[in-house]
Each structure stands twice: as structure tokens, then as C-alpha cells.
Write a protein that holds these residues in place. Structure first.
Motif, short mmCIF file in Angstrom:
data_model
loop_
_atom_site.label_atom_id
_atom_site.label_comp_id
_atom_site.label_asym_id
_atom_site.label_seq_id
_atom_site.Cartn_x
_atom_site.Cartn_y
_atom_site.Cartn_z
N ALA A 1 -39.03 -18.36 7.23
CA ALA A 1 -37.36 -18.58 7.19
C ALA A 1 -38.11 -18.34 5.06
O ALA A 1 -38.52 -18.77 4.26
N GLU A 2 -36.94 -17.84 4.19
CA GLU A 2 -36.72 -17.33 3.08
C GLU A 2 -35.27 -17.67 3.25
O GLU A 2 -33.85 -17.10 3.81
N SER A 3 -34.40 -17.90 1.12
CA SER A 3 -33.20 -17.52 1.14
C SER A 3 -32.98 -17.27 -0.40
O SER A 3 -34.27 -16.59 -0.99
N LEU A 4 -32.20 -16.69 0.37
CA LEU A 4 -31.70 -15.38 -1.31
C LEU A 4 -30.91 -15.72 -1.46
O LEU A 4 -29.65 -16.22 -0.93
N VAL A 5 -30.24 -15.82 -3.06
CA VAL A 5 -29.35 -16.89 -3.84
C VAL A 5 -28.62 -15.81 -4.26
O VAL A 5 -29.36 -14.80 -5.17
N VAL A 6 -27.11 -15.14 -4.00
CA VAL A 6 -26.85 -13.54 -4.84
C VAL A 6 -25.69 -14.49 -5.33
O VAL A 6 -24.88 -15.54 -4.60
N GLU A 7 -25.25 -13.67 -6.19
CA GLU A 7 -23.65 -13.96 -6.78
C GLU A 7 -22.86 -12.70 -6.73
O GLU A 7 -23.40 -11.59 -6.49
N GLY A 8 -21.57 -12.84 -7.14
CA GLY A 8 -20.34 -12.25 -6.94
C GLY A 8 -20.30 -11.24 -5.58
O GLY A 8 -19.87 -10.27 -5.33
N LEU A 9 -20.42 -11.67 -4.55
CA LEU A 9 -20.91 -11.49 -3.52
C LEU A 9 -19.07 -11.14 -2.11
O LEU A 9 -19.54 -12.22 -2.27
N SER A 10 -18.55 -9.93 -2.03
CA SER A 10 -17.77 -10.01 -1.63
C SER A 10 -17.45 -10.18 -0.26
O SER A 10 -18.43 -9.96 0.60
N GLY B 1 -19.26 -7.00 1.84
CA GLY B 1 -20.32 -7.29 0.76
C GLY B 1 -21.23 -7.36 2.15
O GLY B 1 -22.57 -7.33 2.54
N ARG B 2 -20.55 -9.19 1.89
CA ARG B 2 -21.42 -10.23 2.95
C ARG B 2 -21.91 -9.06 4.68
O ARG B 2 -22.94 -9.52 5.17
N ALA B 3 -20.87 -8.85 4.86
CA ALA B 3 -20.89 -8.09 6.75
C ALA B 3 -21.91 -7.19 6.25
O ALA B 3 -22.82 -7.14 7.24
N ALA B 4 -22.03 -6.13 5.00
CA ALA B 4 -22.89 -5.35 4.71
C ALA B 4 -24.28 -6.32 4.76
O ALA B 4 -25.06 -5.53 5.56
N VAL B 5 -24.45 -7.20 3.82
CA VAL B 5 -25.86 -7.14 4.38
C VAL B 5 -26.84 -8.14 5.27
O VAL B 5 -27.58 -7.50 5.73
#
Ligand SMILES: Nc1ncnc2c1ncn2[C@@H]1O[C@H](COP(=O)(O)OP(=O)(O)O)[C@@H](O)[C@H]1O
Ligand SMILES: [Mg+2]
Lengths: 280, 295
Positions: free
Chosen positions: B233-242, B245-249
Motif C-alpha cells: 500500500a502507498e499513501s498520497l497526501v493531497v491538498e485542496g482537492l474538491s 476532484g476526489r471522485a475523478a482521482v
């Protein structure tokens, strides 16, 4: 080179041990009590013992030296040893490249140094009082008797102190030996006092031995007489200080010193045998 | 130096407790190797045998069975300790000495040459951050200061291997962080450090490798990362995601044939948060003092 290093480490450990001891209230109070006691012997001057007074003061002083010195030697050695074990400063020390024998020797020397200062102070006070009474006595009797020498041999007062100090050395080494296998302070002190009494009364066994027939009992007494040093050998105060005709021969003094050193070293080595296996 | 710093083989230690020779097994068939220039953590709950192991390594206790070597020399030899520094658990020192006298005393015990003692003492005292308090008596030291001066005495003869038994127990997070920094500095200087702890969080970022003990037995041993990372597993840390945007990711991830396992807020550890806050206040405090001083 490494023998020199060994001596350096022993000296350093002895130094902290001595400082630790001098800081203890116990040492200071015992010293003050002893000085007071030796000093108080002069109160008996009002009974006017004449020259007997000097003998009385000397006996009193030597008695105080023996009594309090023995107490101090046993308790201080025990205290100093267990202080390091219980506070685990021994752990820090022995985790360094330090031999256990060096540690024991350092502890012993520190305690022995303490006894040296104690013995020296008491002997000094005793001599001062003797000198004071001596001059007073001579001033009073001067016209009546012709003295063929001093009443007291002061050098011998110190010689006696020195021999007592040798004896305290054996006692301290025996105490360390007891401490090396015991887990508590109190046990060590009690057993050491028993040993002291045995060594003090050992001559009785020796007398009995001379009257015994050959057999295992005789063998036993002989063995006990060898294991436990005879402390009476060191009690030659009377002969030393007052026997004007016959000073103690140097050879006897050396023999006593040798006797003391042998027993001291033997007990330290025995302590080491136990201490090596001890879990710290 | 081809020998590992510490090699322990099949080490067992029984204490006899009670009168009938009842045995208590404090260390049970332990095998360990600590490499040179490694920070090694000995972890485990209280009573798991960490201190006992360290004492055996130092030759203070005798092993019931098994062997233990320091750089190839058996622990029983006094010589093996020549290049070892040791900070005991809850250290206690001669109270009437000052910190500097204490460190100097141990330097002399360890036969640091006379000409170098002054410098050696000053430099370790500075390393542990005790320069200001060095001339006060040890009796007046706080727990953290005792630990630091203990560290200084263990380092004064420049040992290659340093063993610290619970160096951070009872020390506040600030002090623990400082001790961790000193350990890292030691590693940078090429030293080997073995430390024990039951406070795992403080050790996590520090040790190269750890061993976990339980009731004297080795439970796990290895690199910290290997032990605790989720390998797949890996974790991505993101900022300012709507939300869109999250659904798209998420869609993109699934398009790659992977799965979004969970979404969580990254958290600072309480330790790290505490340190950040305190550091900030400390520097403000220092700045205020400076400006007062210049007025
Ligand atoms: N000298 C001793 N005598 C008897 N038992 C001991 C002794 N030292 C430690 N133990 C026991 O050995 C076990 C391990 O202790 P220790 O090594 O101090 O644990 P840790 O350092 O991991 O907390 C404990 O159960 C403890 O009670
Ligand atoms: Mg422990």
C-alpha cells in the motif's frame, strides 16, 4: 604500564570512597564523641592519681580508640560498599574497563584512609592531653623525685596508634569479605562484629590449644587460630608507652605489620573470589 | 573490523530466586548481531530482559549458557570494555561532585591521557548540552540533566560502542528529542549505538534495526521499515482537492486496476506537535530576551 594504570584507578576509587565517608554524619559524630571521651578523661585529675593518672588517661584513650575505631571500621566499610551497590554507582564503574579487584581494593583503601585520619586525630588529642598533664605533674613533683627520662614516650603513643590502624585494616578487609557475599547492610555488620569478637578472644583458644592432647580437636583449634587473626597481638600499649627500660624492638613492629598485611591481603582476595561471581 | 559490534549466541540467563533454587529465566536462548556503525534498538515491555541482556554484554552478569562478544572479544574480559560506553537505567552518581568533576573523574578512570582530558570533558559536555549546568553539583540536577550527564560520562573516552539503557525513560519529549539528536550525531561520527526502550514511539524514527523481546525471548528482529510498513500500500497526501476532484482521482485509480483502500486526514504525532509548539515558544522567548537585552 598497565600495573600503573591499575594503581591510578585504585587511587581514584579510594579517593571518592574517602570523600564519601568524610561527608557522612556518622564519621563526624563518632569522631567528636571519641575526642570528647578522650578529653573527658582529664576530669579524673581531681582524684590526684599522681603518675598513675597518666596511665589512666592512656588506657582510657587507647580504649576509646579501640572501641570506636572498631565500630567505625566495620560500619563505615559496610556503608561505603553497600552505598555503591545500592545506588548502582558500582554498575557505572564496573561497566568501565575496571577490574573487580581494583574496585574492591579502592573501597578498602578509601575506608583504610578514613581509619587513618580517625586514628591520627584521636592519637593526636591523646598525646596533647598527656603532654599537658605530664608537664603539670613534672612541675609539681619536679623537686621531690629525680626523673631519669620522660614519663611518657610520645613517639610510642603514635606507634600504638599505627599498630591499631593496621588492625583496623584487617577488620575492614574482613568486613569487605563478609559484604562480598551478603545482601544486606545489617547482616554484614552483625557478622563482622562476631568476627571481631572471635579475633579479640582468639588467644583463649590458643591457650586451650597448648593444653590439648593431639587429636582432631587440637587440629580444629589450630585451624581456627590460623583463619582468624589474633587481635591481642596488637594490644601492646602498656609496654610501649610506659615501659621505660624496654622499648619495643623494631623487629617486633615489623612482624606485626607483616602479620597485618598478610591477613588484610588474604581477606581482600577472598572477598574478590565472592565478588567476581556477584550479580551487580 | 570484520567482527560485528556485538554478537550474542544462544544466550540464556537464569536468576535463582527464592530459597528452593527456583529459577527465573530472564533471557531465553537469544541470538543477536549488531553491526558496526548501526543504531540498534532493544525493545520490549518492562521485565522482558533488556537490562539483563545489556549487563551480560557488559560482563556485569555472567550468562547461564551461551556466548557474547564485543568486537570479537568475549564479554567476560575486562579488555572488551575498553571501547564501550554505558549509560545505566536511571543513573545515579556521586552527588557531591559537580557535573564537570564527575565526567572528568570517569575520564581518568578510563585512562584518557592527561593532556586530552580537559578537551575531552568540555567537548562531551557541550555535545550533551550541559555546558551551563556543568559546574553545579549533581545533587541539584533534574532527571533529564542526570541522563545527559550520564551520557557525557559514557562518551568521554570516545568509545566505539555506546550502550544506553532506557535513555529516554522519565525524560520529557524535548529532552528525548535532544537525546535522539545526540544518538544520530554519534552515528554520524561512525559509532555504534545500542539502546533499549519501552517507549516505542521515540525509537521509531531513530533506530536502523530493532529487536523486540518478550519474556526474554526474541520475538522479531529487523529494519524498522520492514517491520511496520504495509508492503502493498502507498499513501498520497493531497491538498485542496474538491469533492468532484476526489471522485475523478478515485475513478483514475480504479482505471489503473488499483483500489482506493481508505481516506484519512494525515496527522501529526502528538510528540511532533508538542515539539513544534514548544520550539516555537522557546524561540519567541529567546527573541524577547534578546530584544530586552539590547535595550
Ligand atoms: N538480580 C536479579 N535477580 C533476580 N531476578 C532478576 C534480577 N535482575 C532482573 N531480574 C528479573 O529478570 C527479568 C528481566 O529483567 P530486566 O532485564 O531488568 O527487564 P527490562 O530491563 O526489560 O525491564 C525480570 O523479571 C526481573 O524481575
Ligand atoms: Mg530495564
Amino acid at each position: 604500564m598497565s600495573i600503573l594504570d591499575s594503581f591510578t584507578r585504585i587511587r581514584l576509587i579510594a579517593g571518592t570512597t574517602f570523600l564519601e565517608a568524610v561527608r557522612q554524619k556518622f564519621f563526624n559524630s563518632l569522631l567528636i564523641i571519641s575526642i570528647a571521651l578522650v578529653g573527658s578523661s582529664t576530669f579524673f585529675q581531681q582524684f590526684d592519681f599522681g603518675t598513675g593518672e597518666l596511665k589512666f588517661i592512656t588506657d582510657f584513650g587507647f580504649g576509646a580508640l579501640f572501641f570506636f575505631g572498631s565500630i567505625l571500621s566495620i560500619t563505615a566499610t559496610t556503608q561505603l560498599f553497600f552505598y555503591e551497590m545500592e545506588n548502582r554507582t558500582a554498575l557505572t564503574m564496573l561497566a568501565k574497563p575496571v577490574y573487580k579487584l581494583e574496585f574492591l581494593a579502592g573501597k578498602f583503601l578509601g575506608a583504610h584512609l578514613l581509619m587513618l585520619s580517625f586514628t591520627f586525630v584521636i592519637t593526636l588529642v591523646l598525646s596533647a592531653i598527656l603532654y599537658w598533664r605530664d608537664t603539670a605533674l613534672v612541675a609539681r613533683l619536679g623537686d621531690e623525685v629525680i626523673l631519669d627520662g620522660p614519663l611518657v614516650r610520645y613517639g610510642d603513643v603514635f606507634l600504638f596508634g599505627f599498630l591499631q590502624w593496621m588492625k583496623f585494616g584487617i577488620l575492614a578487609a574482613m568486613t569487605l569479605f563478609v559484604a562480598s557475599f551478603s545482601n544486606t547492610n545489617l547482616y554484614t555488620i552483625i557478622v563482622s562484629f562476631f568476627l571481631l569478637i572471635i579475633c579479640q578472644l582468639q588467644y583463649i583458644a590458643r591457650d586451650a590449644y597448648s593444653g590439648m592432647e593431639a587429636g582432631w580437636e587440637r587440629f580444629l583449634v589450630l585451624g581456627l587460630g590460623l583463619i582468624f587473626p589474633n587481635f591481642q597481638l596488637f594490644n601492646i600499649g602498656d609496654q610501649l608507652v610506659f615501659d621505660v627500660d624496654q622499648a619495643l624492638p623494631l623487629s617486633t613492629v615489623l612482624q606485626l605489620v607483616g602479620y597485618g598485611v598478610i591477613y588484610t591481603v588474604a581477606f581482600l582476595l577472598l572477598a574478590q573470589v565472592n565478588f567476581r561471581r556477584r550479580e551487580i | 573490523m570484520n567482527n560485528p559490534a556485538i554478537r550474542i549466541q544462544n544466550l540464556t540467563k537464569d536468576f535463582s530466586v527464592g530459597i528452593r533454587g527456583v529459577k527465573l529465566r530472564a533471557v531465553d536462548n537469544l541470538c543477536l548481531e549488531v553491526g558496526d556503525n548501526e543504531i540498534f534498538g532493544l525493545l520490549g515491555p518492562n521485565g522482558s530482559g533488556k537490562s539483563t541482556t545489556i549487563k551480560i554484554i557488559l560482563g556485569l552478569l555472567e550468562a547461564s549458557t551461551g556466548t557474547c562478544e564485543i568486537y570479537g572479544k568475549p564479554s567476560k574480559q575486562v579488555d572488551a570494555r575498553r571501547s564501550v560506553g554505558f549509560l545505566p537505567e536511571a543513573p545515579y552518581f556521586y552527588r557531591y561532585l559537580t557535573g564537570r568533576e564527575l565526567v572528568r573523574y570517569y575520564a581518568r578512570i578510563c585512562m584518557v591521557p592527561r593532556a586530552q582530558i580537559g578537551d575531552a570533558v568540555d567537548s562531551v559536555i557541550e555535545l550533551v548540552g550541559m555546558t551551563e549546568a556543568a559546574d553545579r553539583r549533581v545533587a541539584t540536577y533534574s532527571k533529564g540533566m542526570l541522563q545527559r550527564i550520564g551520557l557525557a560520562q559514557s562518551l568521554v573516552h570516545d568509545p566505539q560502542l555506546v550502550m544506553l539503557d532506557e535513555p529516554t525513560a522519565g525524560v520529557d519529549p524535548l529532552g528525548s528529542a535532544a537525546i535522539a539528536d545526540i544518538v544520530r550525531e554519534l552515528k554520524r561520527r561512525g559509532k555504534t549505538v545500542l539502546l533499549s526502550s519501552h517507549l516505542l514511539a521515540q525509537i521509531e524514527g531513530l533506530c536502523d534495526r530493532v529487536a523486540i523481546l518478550h519474556r526474554g525471548k526474541l520475538v522479531r528482529e529487523g529494519r524498522v521499515a520492514d517491520l511496520v510498513e504495509e508492503k502493498d500500500a502507498e499513501s498520497l497526501v493531497v491538498e485542496g482537492l474538491s469533492a468532484e476532484g476526489r471522485a475523478a482521482v478515485q475513478a483514475a485509480i480504479e482505471a489503473q486496476g488499483a483500489r482506493l483502500a481508505r481516506v484519512e486526514k494525515p496527522r501529526l504525532s502528538l510528540d511532533a506537535y508538542f515539539l513544534k509548539e514548544v520550539h516555537q515558544r522557546e524561540s519567541e522567548h529567546a527573541a524577547n530576551n534578546d530584544s530586552e537585552g539590547s535595550n
